[in-house]
Design an enzyme around this catalytic site. Structure first.
Site, PDB file in Angstrom:
ATOM      1  N   ASP A 139       8.404 -39.231 -12.101  1.00 52.84           N
ATOM      2  CA  ASP A 139       8.350 -39.898 -13.480  1.00 52.84           C
ATOM      3  C   ASP A 139       6.867 -39.554 -13.866  1.00 52.84           C
ATOM      4  O   ASP A 139       6.049 -39.038 -13.167  1.00 52.84           O
ATOM      5  CB  ASP A 139       8.208 -41.588 -13.059  1.00 52.84           C
ATOM      6  CG  ASP A 139       9.820 -41.794 -12.490  1.00 52.84           C
ATOM      7  OD1 ASP A 139      10.493 -41.295 -12.964  1.00 52.84           O
ATOM      8  OD2 ASP A 139       9.474 -42.851 -11.942  1.00 52.84           O
TER       9      ASP A 139
HETATM   10  N1  URA Z   1      11.358 -42.460  -7.478  1.00 50.43           N
HETATM   11  C1  URA Z   1      10.615 -43.114  -8.440  1.00 50.43           C
HETATM   12  O1  URA Z   1      10.999 -44.113  -8.812  1.00 50.43           O
HETATM   13  N2  URA Z   1      10.084 -42.300  -9.320  1.00 50.43           N
HETATM   14  C2  URA Z   1       9.808 -41.006  -8.887  1.00 50.43           C
HETATM   15  O2  URA Z   1       8.963 -40.491  -9.698  1.00 50.43           O
HETATM   16  C3  URA Z   1      10.279 -40.292  -7.894  1.00 50.43           C
HETATM   17  C4  URA Z   1      11.012 -41.195  -6.936  1.00 50.43           C
END
Ligand code: URA
Length: 241
Positions: A106
Protein backbone atom coordinates in the site's frame (compact mmCIF):
# COMPACT_ATOMS: atom_id res chain seq x y z
CA UNK A 1 22.93 -19.51 -18.92
CA UNK A 2 22.23 -20.35 -22.54
CA UNK A 3 20.15 -18.09 -24.69
CA UNK A 4 19.02 -17.52 -28.21
CA UNK A 5 17.53 -14.06 -28.20
CA UNK A 6 16.63 -11.09 -30.40
CA UNK A 7 19.30 -8.44 -30.69
CA UNK A 8 16.91 -5.57 -29.88
CA UNK A 9 15.75 -7.37 -26.75
CA UNK A 10 19.29 -8.05 -25.58
CA UNK A 11 20.53 -4.50 -26.08
CA UNK A 12 17.43 -2.78 -24.70
CA UNK A 13 17.30 -5.11 -21.67
CA UNK A 14 20.75 -3.86 -20.66
CA UNK A 15 19.34 -0.35 -20.35
CA UNK A 16 21.62 1.04 -23.04
CA UNK A 17 19.12 1.88 -25.80
CA UNK A 18 15.39 1.61 -26.32
CA UNK A 19 14.19 -0.85 -28.95
CA UNK A 20 13.57 2.02 -31.36
CA UNK A 21 17.09 3.31 -30.77
CA UNK A 22 18.46 -0.18 -31.42
CA UNK A 23 16.66 -0.18 -34.77
CA UNK A 24 18.19 3.18 -35.68
CA UNK A 25 21.63 2.03 -34.50
CA UNK A 26 21.36 -1.11 -36.64
CA UNK A 27 20.40 0.88 -39.72
CA UNK A 28 23.52 3.03 -39.19
CA UNK A 29 25.74 -0.07 -39.01
CA UNK A 30 26.59 0.43 -35.31
CA UNK A 31 25.65 -3.14 -34.39
CA UNK A 32 27.66 -6.17 -35.45
CA UNK A 33 27.46 -9.89 -34.95
CA UNK A 34 30.74 -11.76 -35.20
CA UNK A 35 32.32 -8.74 -36.84
CA UNK A 36 29.62 -8.24 -39.49
CA UNK A 37 27.26 -5.26 -39.26
CA UNK A 38 23.62 -6.32 -39.12
CA UNK A 39 20.61 -4.31 -40.28
CA UNK A 40 17.83 -6.42 -38.76
CA UNK A 41 17.49 -5.84 -34.99
CA UNK A 42 15.03 -8.75 -34.81
CA UNK A 43 17.77 -11.21 -35.64
CA UNK A 44 18.39 -13.75 -32.90
CA UNK A 45 21.85 -14.47 -31.59
CA UNK A 46 23.15 -17.08 -29.21
CA UNK A 47 25.54 -16.58 -26.34
CA UNK A 48 28.54 -17.81 -28.36
CA UNK A 49 27.99 -15.02 -30.93
CA UNK A 50 30.00 -11.85 -30.47
CA UNK A 51 27.43 -9.04 -30.38
CA UNK A 52 28.84 -5.52 -30.39
CA UNK A 53 27.41 -2.00 -30.23
CA UNK A 54 29.81 0.69 -31.45
CA UNK A 55 32.56 -1.92 -31.30
CA UNK A 56 31.92 -2.75 -27.62
CA UNK A 57 30.78 -6.22 -26.67
CA UNK A 58 27.25 -6.51 -25.33
CA UNK A 59 26.74 -9.31 -22.86
CA UNK A 60 23.27 -10.47 -22.01
CA UNK A 61 22.20 -10.53 -18.41
CA UNK A 62 18.57 -11.35 -18.98
CA UNK A 63 16.99 -10.70 -15.63
CA UNK A 64 17.52 -8.30 -12.82
CA UNK A 65 16.23 -8.66 -9.25
CA UNK A 66 16.15 -5.62 -7.01
CA UNK A 67 15.40 -5.09 -3.34
CA UNK A 68 13.91 -1.72 -2.45
CA UNK A 69 13.22 -0.29 0.97
CA UNK A 70 9.95 1.33 -0.04
CA UNK A 71 9.25 4.69 1.53
CA UNK A 72 5.85 5.95 2.59
CA UNK A 73 3.83 7.90 0.02
CA UNK A 74 4.79 5.90 -3.07
CA UNK A 75 2.49 3.53 -4.93
CA UNK A 76 3.86 0.25 -6.23
CA UNK A 77 2.13 0.37 -9.61
CA UNK A 78 1.78 2.65 -12.57
CA UNK A 79 -1.99 2.71 -12.63
CA UNK A 80 -2.69 5.70 -10.38
CA UNK A 81 -1.64 8.70 -12.46
CA UNK A 82 -0.47 11.74 -10.55
CA UNK A 83 0.88 9.86 -7.54
CA UNK A 84 4.59 9.26 -6.99
CA UNK A 85 5.47 5.64 -7.77
CA UNK A 86 8.34 3.43 -6.68
CA UNK A 87 9.53 3.60 -10.30
CA UNK A 88 10.34 7.30 -9.70
CA UNK A 89 13.08 6.05 -7.36
CA UNK A 90 14.87 4.15 -10.16
CA UNK A 91 17.62 5.53 -12.35
CA UNK A 92 16.87 5.98 -16.07
CA UNK A 93 18.96 2.90 -16.86
CA UNK A 94 17.02 0.82 -14.33
CA UNK A 95 13.73 2.14 -15.67
CA UNK A 96 14.65 1.04 -19.16
CA UNK A 97 15.05 -2.51 -17.95
CA UNK A 98 11.29 -3.02 -17.75
CA UNK A 99 11.06 -3.68 -14.03
CA UNK A 100 7.83 -4.29 -12.20
CA UNK A 101 6.93 -5.03 -8.60
CA UNK A 102 6.56 -8.55 -7.25
CA UNK A 103 3.29 -7.85 -5.45
CA UNK A 104 2.11 -4.54 -4.12
CA UNK A 105 2.54 -2.66 -0.92
CA UNK A 106 0.00 0.00 0.00
CA UNK A 107 1.01 3.62 -0.45
CA UNK A 108 1.57 4.04 3.30
CA UNK A 109 3.28 0.65 3.79
CA UNK A 110 7.08 0.70 3.89
CA UNK A 111 9.82 -1.87 3.62
CA UNK A 112 10.86 -4.75 1.42
CA UNK A 113 9.69 -4.60 -2.16
CA UNK A 114 11.20 -6.81 -4.86
CA UNK A 115 11.34 -5.53 -8.42
CA UNK A 116 12.30 -7.65 -11.40
CA UNK A 117 11.89 -7.99 -15.14
CA UNK A 118 11.55 -11.77 -14.77
CA UNK A 119 7.84 -12.11 -15.43
CA UNK A 120 7.74 -15.86 -14.99
CA UNK A 121 9.42 -15.70 -11.57
CA UNK A 122 7.18 -12.83 -10.44
CA UNK A 123 4.08 -14.71 -11.52
CA UNK A 124 5.09 -17.82 -9.63
CA UNK A 125 6.19 -15.97 -6.50
CA UNK A 126 2.75 -14.38 -6.36
CA UNK A 127 0.85 -17.57 -7.08
CA UNK A 128 -1.33 -18.65 -4.12
CA UNK A 129 -0.18 -22.22 -4.81
CA UNK A 130 3.38 -21.35 -3.79
CA UNK A 131 2.45 -20.15 -0.28
CA UNK A 132 5.36 -17.70 -0.26
CA UNK A 133 5.76 -16.26 3.24
CA UNK A 134 5.69 -12.51 3.76
CA UNK A 135 6.48 -11.09 7.19
CA UNK A 136 5.40 -7.63 8.33
CA UNK A 137 6.14 -5.59 11.41
CA UNK A 138 2.93 -3.89 12.49
CA UNK A 139 1.72 -1.37 15.00
CA UNK A 140 -1.94 -1.16 15.90
CA UNK A 141 -4.13 1.44 17.57
CA UNK A 142 -5.55 -0.97 20.14
CA UNK A 143 -4.16 -3.83 22.17
CA UNK A 144 -4.42 -7.23 20.48
CA UNK A 145 -6.32 -9.45 22.94
CA UNK A 146 -5.74 -13.20 23.20
CA UNK A 147 -9.03 -13.81 21.36
CA UNK A 148 -8.07 -11.42 18.56
CA UNK A 149 -4.64 -13.02 18.29
CA UNK A 150 -6.27 -16.42 17.95
CA UNK A 151 -8.55 -15.16 15.18
CA UNK A 152 -5.65 -13.52 13.34
CA UNK A 153 -3.67 -16.76 13.59
CA UNK A 154 -6.42 -19.22 12.69
CA UNK A 155 -8.03 -17.14 9.96
CA UNK A 156 -11.05 -14.90 10.07
CA UNK A 157 -13.80 -13.67 7.79
CA UNK A 158 -13.28 -10.25 6.22
CA UNK A 159 -16.09 -7.83 5.44
CA UNK A 160 -16.34 -9.14 1.84
CA UNK A 161 -16.71 -12.75 3.02
CA UNK A 162 -13.13 -13.77 2.27
CA UNK A 163 -11.76 -16.17 4.87
CA UNK A 164 -8.07 -15.68 5.51
CA UNK A 165 -5.56 -18.51 5.77
CA UNK A 166 -3.56 -19.31 8.90
CA UNK A 167 -0.87 -16.83 9.84
CA UNK A 168 2.04 -16.72 12.25
CA UNK A 169 1.78 -13.96 14.84
CA UNK A 170 4.40 -12.80 17.29
CA UNK A 171 3.06 -10.14 19.63
CA UNK A 172 5.49 -7.81 21.35
CA UNK A 173 5.09 -6.99 25.05
CA UNK A 174 3.05 -3.82 24.44
CA UNK A 175 0.50 -6.02 22.57
CA UNK A 176 0.15 -3.18 20.05
CA UNK A 177 3.02 -4.27 17.84
CA UNK A 178 4.58 -7.44 16.54
CA UNK A 179 5.29 -9.55 13.49
CA UNK A 180 2.70 -11.21 11.31
CA UNK A 181 3.50 -13.68 8.54
CA UNK A 182 1.06 -14.37 5.72
CA UNK A 183 1.21 -16.86 2.87
CA UNK A 184 -1.29 -14.92 0.77
CA UNK A 185 -1.55 -11.33 -0.32
CA UNK A 186 -5.06 -10.08 -0.72
CA UNK A 187 -5.80 -6.37 -1.14
CA UNK A 188 -5.11 -4.48 2.12
CA UNK A 189 -5.10 -7.86 3.80
CA UNK A 190 -3.44 -7.06 7.12
CA UNK A 191 -5.37 -3.82 7.55
CA UNK A 192 -8.61 -5.62 6.81
CA UNK A 193 -7.75 -8.48 9.17
CA UNK A 194 -7.09 -6.10 12.03
CA UNK A 195 -10.19 -4.15 11.02
CA UNK A 196 -12.23 -7.35 11.37
CA UNK A 197 -11.10 -7.60 15.02
CA UNK A 198 -12.14 -3.97 15.69
CA UNK A 199 -8.54 -2.78 15.62
CA UNK A 200 -6.63 -0.52 13.22
CA UNK A 201 -3.15 -0.79 11.72
CA UNK A 202 -1.19 2.42 12.29
CA UNK A 203 2.15 1.31 10.80
CA UNK A 204 3.14 -1.53 8.50
CA UNK A 205 6.58 -2.50 7.29
CA UNK A 206 7.44 -5.59 5.24
CA UNK A 207 10.51 -7.22 6.73
CA UNK A 208 10.79 -10.48 4.80
CA UNK A 209 9.66 -11.97 1.49
CA UNK A 210 10.16 -15.62 0.51
CA UNK A 211 13.19 -16.09 2.76
CA UNK A 212 14.80 -12.75 1.92
CA UNK A 213 15.22 -10.16 4.68
CA UNK A 214 15.03 -6.43 4.24
CA UNK A 215 18.62 -5.19 4.32
CA UNK A 216 18.94 -2.92 7.37
CA UNK A 217 21.65 -0.94 5.56
CA UNK A 218 19.11 0.30 2.98
CA UNK A 219 17.49 3.57 3.93
CA UNK A 220 13.92 4.24 2.87
CA UNK A 221 13.87 4.86 -0.87
CA UNK A 222 17.17 3.06 -1.44
CA UNK A 223 17.59 -0.06 -3.49
CA UNK A 224 20.19 -2.58 -4.52
CA UNK A 225 20.40 -5.73 -6.63
CA UNK A 226 19.82 -8.98 -4.79
CA UNK A 227 23.04 -10.81 -4.01
CA UNK A 228 23.60 -14.14 -5.78
CA UNK A 229 22.73 -15.90 -2.55
CA UNK A 230 19.44 -13.99 -2.23
CA UNK A 231 18.61 -14.67 -5.88
CA UNK A 232 19.16 -18.36 -5.28
CA UNK A 233 16.87 -18.34 -2.25
CA UNK A 234 14.14 -16.59 -4.21
CA UNK A 235 14.49 -18.61 -7.38
CA UNK A 236 14.46 -21.91 -5.50
CA UNK A 237 10.74 -21.28 -5.20
CA UNK A 238 10.39 -20.90 -8.97
CA UNK A 239 10.13 -23.82 -11.39
CA UNK A 240 11.58 -23.02 -14.80
CA UNK A 241 9.70 -24.50 -17.73
N1 URA B 1 -1.39 -5.85 4.01
C1 URA B 1 -1.86 -4.59 3.96
O1 URA B 1 -2.90 -4.27 4.48
N2 URA B 1 -1.14 -3.68 3.27
C2 URA B 1 0.03 -3.95 2.66
O2 URA B 1 0.66 -3.06 2.07
C3 URA B 1 0.51 -5.27 2.73
C4 URA B 1 -0.23 -6.20 3.41
Amino acid sequence: MTYFERIDKIISSQGKLSRREVKAAASKGRISVNGKPIKDPGLKVRETDNLTLDGLQVTYDPFVYIMMNKPEGYVSSNDQPGLPTVFDLLTDAERKRGLFCVGRLDRDTVGLLILTNDGDAAHQLLSPKKHVEKTYYFESAEIVSDDDAESLINGLELADGLVTKETKLELFSDRRSGLITLTEGKYHQIKRMFGATGNKITFLERKRFGGIDLDDALKRGELRELTNEEQEILLKIVIRR
